[in-house]
Scaffold this motif. Structure first.
Motif, PDB file in Angstrom:
ATOM      1  N   CYS A  36       0.820  -1.212   0.000  1.00 34.39           N
ATOM      2  CA  CYS A  36       0.000   0.000   0.000  1.00 34.39           C
ATOM      3  C   CYS A  36       0.856   1.265   0.000  1.00 34.39           C
ATOM      4  O   CYS A  36       0.333   2.369  -0.179  1.00 34.39           O
ATOM      5  CB  CYS A  36      -0.939   0.011   1.198  1.00 34.39           C
ATOM      6  N   ALA A  37       2.163   1.128   0.213  1.00 35.81           N
ATOM      7  CA  ALA A  37       3.048   2.287   0.222  1.00 35.81           C
ATOM      8  C   ALA A  37       3.229   2.855  -1.183  1.00 35.81           C
ATOM      9  O   ALA A  37       3.645   3.998  -1.343  1.00 35.81           O
ATOM     10  CB  ALA A  37       4.401   1.919   0.819  1.00 35.81           C
ATOM     11  N   ASN A  38       2.910   2.070  -2.207  1.00 34.37           N
ATOM     12  CA  ASN A  38       3.006   2.546  -3.588  1.00 34.37           C
ATOM     13  C   ASN A  38       1.719   3.295  -3.927  1.00 34.37           C
ATOM     14  O   ASN A  38       0.640   2.704  -3.942  1.00 34.37           O
ATOM     15  CB  ASN A  38       3.208   1.364  -4.540  1.00 34.37           C
ATOM     16  N   TYR A  39       1.836   4.577  -4.195  1.00 37.11           N
ATOM     17  CA  TYR A  39       0.657   5.403  -4.401  1.00 37.11           C
ATOM     18  C   TYR A  39       0.263   5.527  -5.875  1.00 37.11           C
ATOM     19  O   TYR A  39      -0.535   6.378  -6.232  1.00 37.11           O
ATOM     20  CB  TYR A  39       0.884   6.802  -3.810  1.00 37.11           C
ATOM     21  N   ASN A  40       0.829   4.663  -6.733  1.00 37.08           N
ATOM     22  CA  ASN A  40       0.467   4.677  -8.145  1.00 37.08           C
ATOM     23  C   ASN A  40      -1.031   4.388  -8.284  1.00 37.08           C
ATOM     24  O   ASN A  40      -1.489   3.303  -7.946  1.00 37.08           O
ATOM     25  CB  ASN A  40       1.277   3.624  -8.902  1.00 37.08           C
ATOM     26  N   PRO A  41      -1.827   5.344  -8.785  1.00 44.22           N
ATOM     27  CA  PRO A  41      -3.283   5.135  -8.865  1.00 44.22           C
ATOM     28  C   PRO A  41      -3.679   3.988  -9.789  1.00 44.22           C
ATOM     29  O   PRO A  41      -4.757   3.422  -9.645  1.00 44.22           O
ATOM     30  CB  PRO A  41      -3.803   6.479  -9.382  1.00 44.22           C
ATOM     31  N   GLU A  42      -2.801   3.643 -10.710  1.00 41.03           N
ATOM     32  CA  GLU A  42      -3.114   2.545 -11.630  1.00 41.03           C
ATOM     33  C   GLU A  42      -3.082   1.195 -10.931  1.00 41.03           C
ATOM     34  O   GLU A  42      -3.590   0.205 -11.449  1.00 41.03           O
ATOM     35  CB  GLU A  42      -2.136   2.543 -12.815  1.00 41.03           C
TER      36      GLU A  42
END
Length: 200
Positions: A36-42
């Motif tokens: 969840c630390a990756n904020y890439n909306p895709e």
């Protein structure tokens, strides 16, 4: 001055306890990576389910087409475990939208829940069955999985069992038994393994 010294002491104590909780049995630091630390909306999705245990999985930002929807009727909830022991429900999904020939495998997808109600994918593999097992050192549950591959030499399906462990470097579950040669399901390498090739 005494208050300042006390504050410093408390800060150092907190750091020491954090270092202890983030170290393994040999004292080496353990780095916990949350997908969840990756904020890439895709990569963020929303999951909806219905009474028939069908699953609809679409991008959380509403952009693009949904790969899996109720209208297709091909994706189903397999289980709702807490994969990383954070108190939130995660999903294991079975996807029947493809055809996999003579191999008795299913496309399995795993999604971990984030604090804002969205989900990120942590598993994408072709398997026959999945069982959620004990919690590993990194806080993620191990998965005991199986694959049933058709062996042309004997003209029958052979089932093998493996262990999947969460890979903190990638933020996803790794290859069966940690062997990258097994990343491609029912490969020539896998079919050559004995049927008893179980989890190590």
């Amino acid at each position: 001055m005494k208050a300042f010294a006390a504050s410093i002491a408390l800060l150092l104590l907190g750091c020491a306890s954090n270092a202890q909780s983030d170290s393994d049995s040999r004292g080496r630091p353990v780095h916990h990576v949350s997908p969840c630390a990756n904020y890439n909306p895709e990569l963020r999705v929303r999951i909806e389910t219905n009474a028939e245990k069908m699953a609809s999985i679409c991008r959380a930002d509403g952009k693009g087409d949904c790969l899996y929807t109720f209208s297709y009727g091909k994706t189903f909830v397999y289980a709702q475990p807490d994969l990383n022991d954070d108190g939130r429900i995660d999903y294991l999904i079975r996807d029947f939208s493809g055809s996999y020939g003579m191999n008795e495998v299913v496309h399995f997808l795993g999604y971990a829940s984030c604090s804002n109600g969205t989900y990120v994918k942590v598993l994408d593999d072709f398997l026959s069955d999945v069982h959620v097992k004990d919690v590993s050192q990194g806080g993620w549950r191990n998965l005991e999985v199986s694959r049933a591959c058709f062996d042309e030499k004997i003209g029958d399906v052979v089932s093998r069992s493996y262990l999947l462990q969460f890979d903190s470097a990638t933020g996803t579950y790794g290859a069966p038994n940690g062997d990258r040669r097994l990343a491609r399901y029912c490969s020539a390498y896998e079919v050559a393994l004995p049927p008893s090739s179980a989890k190590p």
